[in-house]
Design a protein around this motif. Structure first.
Motif, mmCIF file in Angstrom:
data_model
loop_
_atom_site.group_PDB
_atom_site.id
_atom_site.type_symbol
_atom_site.label_atom_id
_atom_site.label_comp_id
_atom_site.label_asym_id
_atom_site.label_seq_id
_atom_site.Cartn_x
_atom_site.Cartn_y
_atom_site.Cartn_z
ATOM 1 N N ILE A 246 -2.039 -5.166 0.692
ATOM 2 C CA ILE A 246 -1.894 -5.634 2.075
ATOM 3 C C ILE A 246 -0.761 -4.847 2.723
ATOM 4 O O ILE A 246 0.347 -4.780 2.174
ATOM 5 N N PRO A 247 -0.999 -4.250 3.896
ATOM 6 C CA PRO A 247 0.021 -3.387 4.532
ATOM 7 C C PRO A 247 1.152 -4.217 5.143
ATOM 8 O O PRO A 247 1.122 -4.585 6.320
ATOM 9 N N ILE A 248 2.141 -4.499 4.335
ATOM 10 C CA ILE A 248 3.287 -5.270 4.818
ATOM 11 C C ILE A 248 4.427 -4.325 5.193
ATOM 12 O O ILE A 248 4.416 -3.150 4.775
ATOM 13 N N PRO A 249 5.399 -4.816 5.984
ATOM 14 C CA PRO A 249 5.500 -6.148 6.600
ATOM 15 C C PRO A 249 4.570 -6.302 7.802
ATOM 16 O O PRO A 249 4.265 -5.319 8.482
ATOM 17 N N LEU A 259 -9.204 -8.876 5.822
ATOM 18 C CA LEU A 259 -9.139 -7.882 4.755
ATOM 19 C C LEU A 259 -10.277 -8.065 3.757
ATOM 20 O O LEU A 259 -10.186 -7.581 2.616
ATOM 21 N N GLN A 260 -11.327 -8.727 4.138
ATOM 22 C CA GLN A 260 -12.411 -8.985 3.198
ATOM 23 C C GLN A 260 -13.121 -7.696 2.784
ATOM 24 O O GLN A 260 -13.133 -6.710 3.521
ATOM 25 N N ASN A 261 -13.689 -7.744 1.566
ATOM 26 C CA ASN A 261 -14.461 -6.632 1.002
ATOM 27 C C ASN A 261 -13.622 -5.362 0.836
ATOM 28 O O ASN A 261 -14.027 -4.274 1.247
ATOM 29 N N ASN A 262 -12.444 -5.534 0.253
ATOM 30 C CA ASN A 262 -11.610 -4.402 -0.128
ATOM 31 C C ASN A 262 -11.383 -4.445 -1.640
ATOM 32 O O ASN A 262 -12.159 -5.066 -2.370
ATOM 33 N N ASN A 263 -10.321 -3.799 -2.092
ATOM 34 C CA ASN A 263 -10.037 -3.741 -3.524
ATOM 35 C C ASN A 263 -8.641 -4.290 -3.828
ATOM 36 O O ASN A 263 -7.934 -3.791 -4.697
ATOM 37 N N ILE A 264 -8.254 -5.339 -3.111
ATOM 38 C CA ILE A 264 -6.938 -5.945 -3.294
ATOM 39 C C ILE A 264 -6.970 -6.823 -4.543
ATOM 40 O O ILE A 264 -7.760 -7.762 -4.644
ATOM 41 N N GLN A 265 -6.090 -6.509 -5.505
ATOM 42 C CA GLN A 265 -6.096 -7.195 -6.797
ATOM 43 C C GLN A 265 -4.880 -8.081 -7.016
ATOM 44 O O GLN A 265 -4.875 -8.926 -7.910
ATOM 45 N N GLU A 266 -3.864 -7.879 -6.176
ATOM 46 C CA GLU A 266 -2.619 -8.615 -6.396
ATOM 47 C C GLU A 266 -2.013 -9.045 -5.071
ATOM 48 O O GLU A 266 -2.122 -8.345 -4.061
ATOM 49 N N LEU A 267 -1.377 -10.205 -5.095
ATOM 50 C CA LEU A 267 -0.722 -10.739 -3.900
ATOM 51 C C LEU A 267 0.708 -11.133 -4.266
ATOM 52 O O LEU A 267 0.940 -11.838 -5.261
ATOM 53 N N HIS A 268 1.672 -10.671 -3.477
ATOM 54 C CA HIS A 268 3.075 -10.974 -3.753
ATOM 55 C C HIS A 268 3.507 -12.233 -3.013
ATOM 56 O O HIS A 268 2.930 -12.589 -1.983
ATOM 57 N N GLN A 269 4.531 -12.861 -3.528
ATOM 58 C CA GLN A 269 4.993 -14.113 -2.926
ATOM 59 C C GLN A 269 5.605 -13.907 -1.544
ATOM 60 O O GLN A 269 5.634 -14.836 -0.743
ATOM 61 N N THR A 271 4.466 -11.717 0.635
ATOM 62 C CA THR A 271 3.517 -11.020 1.500
ATOM 63 C C THR A 271 3.483 -11.648 2.885
ATOM 64 O O THR A 271 3.490 -10.946 3.898
ATOM 65 N N PHE A 272 3.470 -12.969 2.940
ATOM 66 C CA PHE A 272 3.435 -13.682 4.215
ATOM 67 C C PHE A 272 4.702 -14.485 4.471
ATOM 68 O O PHE A 272 5.072 -14.711 5.627
ATOM 69 N N CYS A 273 5.342 -14.928 3.429
ATOM 70 C CA CYS A 273 6.488 -15.824 3.579
ATOM 71 C C CYS A 273 7.794 -15.133 3.175
ATOM 72 O O CYS A 273 7.790 -14.029 2.635
ATOM 73 N N PRO A 301 0.551 -19.408 -5.324
ATOM 74 C CA PRO A 301 0.542 -20.433 -4.270
ATOM 75 C C PRO A 301 1.772 -20.382 -3.378
ATOM 76 O O PRO A 301 1.717 -20.794 -2.209
ATOM 77 N N GLN A 302 2.883 -19.851 -3.890
ATOM 78 C CA GLN A 302 4.098 -19.775 -3.071
ATOM 79 C C GLN A 302 3.933 -18.808 -1.898
ATOM 80 O O GLN A 302 4.694 -18.877 -0.931
ATOM 81 N N ALA A 303 2.960 -17.933 -2.000
ATOM 82 C CA ALA A 303 2.768 -16.952 -0.935
ATOM 83 C C ALA A 303 2.175 -17.557 0.330
ATOM 84 O O ALA A 303 2.180 -16.911 1.387
ATOM 85 N N PHE A 304 1.687 -18.812 0.257
ATOM 86 C CA PHE A 304 1.036 -19.425 1.420
ATOM 87 C C PHE A 304 1.779 -20.646 1.955
ATOM 88 O O PHE A 304 1.309 -21.303 2.888
ATOM 89 N N MET A 305 2.919 -20.944 1.371
ATOM 90 C CA MET A 305 3.623 -22.171 1.736
ATOM 91 C C MET A 305 4.086 -22.174 3.198
ATOM 92 O O MET A 305 4.231 -23.241 3.800
#
Length: 316
Positions: A246-249, A259-269, A271-273, A301-305
């Motif tokens: 995911i192109p952060i920030p 971002l559907q139908n890509n090759n994203i395999q990992e999400l960081h805490q 990323t959004f928060c 789950p902490q990434a969406f709090m």
């Protein structure tokens, strides 16, 4: 005495005979049987011929109008126009400037004759164009969908300081000059959906809407922090590419991230928060699509709090 009476009666008889008749008058038709040929009212020559070229037909003006017309004088140089016609971009036409229908295209036609110009919007959809046509300087919205454009050059949008939206959906674009959009100070919306783009160039900070779905952006297709300074970016659509992150920030004003139908395999805490601030809340971002990626959202789950809604994606 008798003689006098006879004389008097004779006078009365003559008077009665001489009186005008009181009955209707009867005219003798023979007296009034007169030929018109006997009256030479016109000197007419039946052998006279008239040349058609000498006949002049005109409308006679009333006396007062003829007096005014005769007192007016025509200008000496009547062939010259009093003012120069305005072009579609508001400038004046000179020997090196474009015509009233916009600049000339490679097809030999003015842009606004080949395409459709409505106000400051130019529509060039489905014209089999192989390149971006020259646009009038006052253009604010440009649509050139369903064509065969293969490359976007730096000169394609040069000096278009009022351009706000570009839509090049469904072309063959595989290459974009790095500074192709850098000189557009008012650009807000860019739609490059359904092309062959591998590298997204630098975009102005004024962007509010970006759609680069259905392209070939890979792991290096988007530069780091590419959207960081776009404070008014509300919609970012990167669907159906080959992105592995995911192109952060992401800007705080962002409302929709697809971002559907890509090759994203990992999400960081983070990323959004903001993991360093537990009170932080990102209230604007309500639409996140991560379905079609090989990432398990339940692992972080902490990434969406801090979000008002959970992302759409795989939870198992």
């Amino acid at each position: 005495m008798k003689t006098s009476a006879i004389f008097f009666l004779g006078l009365i008889f003559k008077a009665v005979v001489a009186a005008p008749p009181t009955d209707s008058i009867s005219y003798d038709s023979e007296t009034y049987n007169v030929n018109l040929e006997d009256f030479n009212l016109y000197d007419y020559d039946e052998n006279l011929t008239v040349d058609q070229g000498e006949i002049e037909i005109r409308t006679v003006l009333p006396t007062e109008h003829r007096q005014i017309h005769s007192s007016q004088q025509l200008p000496e140089d009547s062939d010259e126009e009093e003012s120069t016609p305005k072009l579609i971009d508001g400038s004046t036409q000179g020997p090196t400037t474009p015509g009233v229908l916009g600049p000339q295209t490679n097809a030999g036609l003015p842009t606004c004759l080949l395409c459709t110009c409505l106000g400051n919007t130019v529509y060039c959809d489905d014209h089999e164009l192989a390149a971006v046509p020259p646009l009038p300087k006052q253009t604010t919205h440009f649509y050139s969908r369903y064509n065969k454009i293969g490359k976007i050059n730096k000169s394609d949008f040069a000096n278009l300081s009022k351009l706000k939206k570009i839509d090049l959906t469904s072309n063959f674009i595989s290459e974009i000059d790095e500074d192709a959009f850098g000189g557009l100070p008012q650009l807000e919306e860019l739609v490059l959906q359904d092309n062959r783009i591998r590298q997204l160039p630098e975009l102005p900070d004024t962007m509010t809407f970006i759609d680069v779905s259905l392209n070939k952006l890979g792991s290096k297709g988007i530069k780091p922090e590419a959207f960081k300074d776009m404070k008014n970016l509300h919609n970012l659509y990167l669907t159906d590419n080959n992105l592995d992150h995911i192109p952060i920030p992401l800007p705080e004003a962002l409302q929709a991230l697809h971002l559907q139908n890509n090759n994203i395999q990992e999400l960081h805490q983070d990323t959004f928060c903001n993991t360093k601030d537990v009170t932080y809340a990102r209230r604007a971002l309500e639409d996140i699509r991560l379905d079609g990626n090989p990432v398990n959202l339940s692992k972080t789950p902490q990434a969406f709090m801090c979000l008002p809604r959970l992302p759409i994606g795989r939870l198992i």
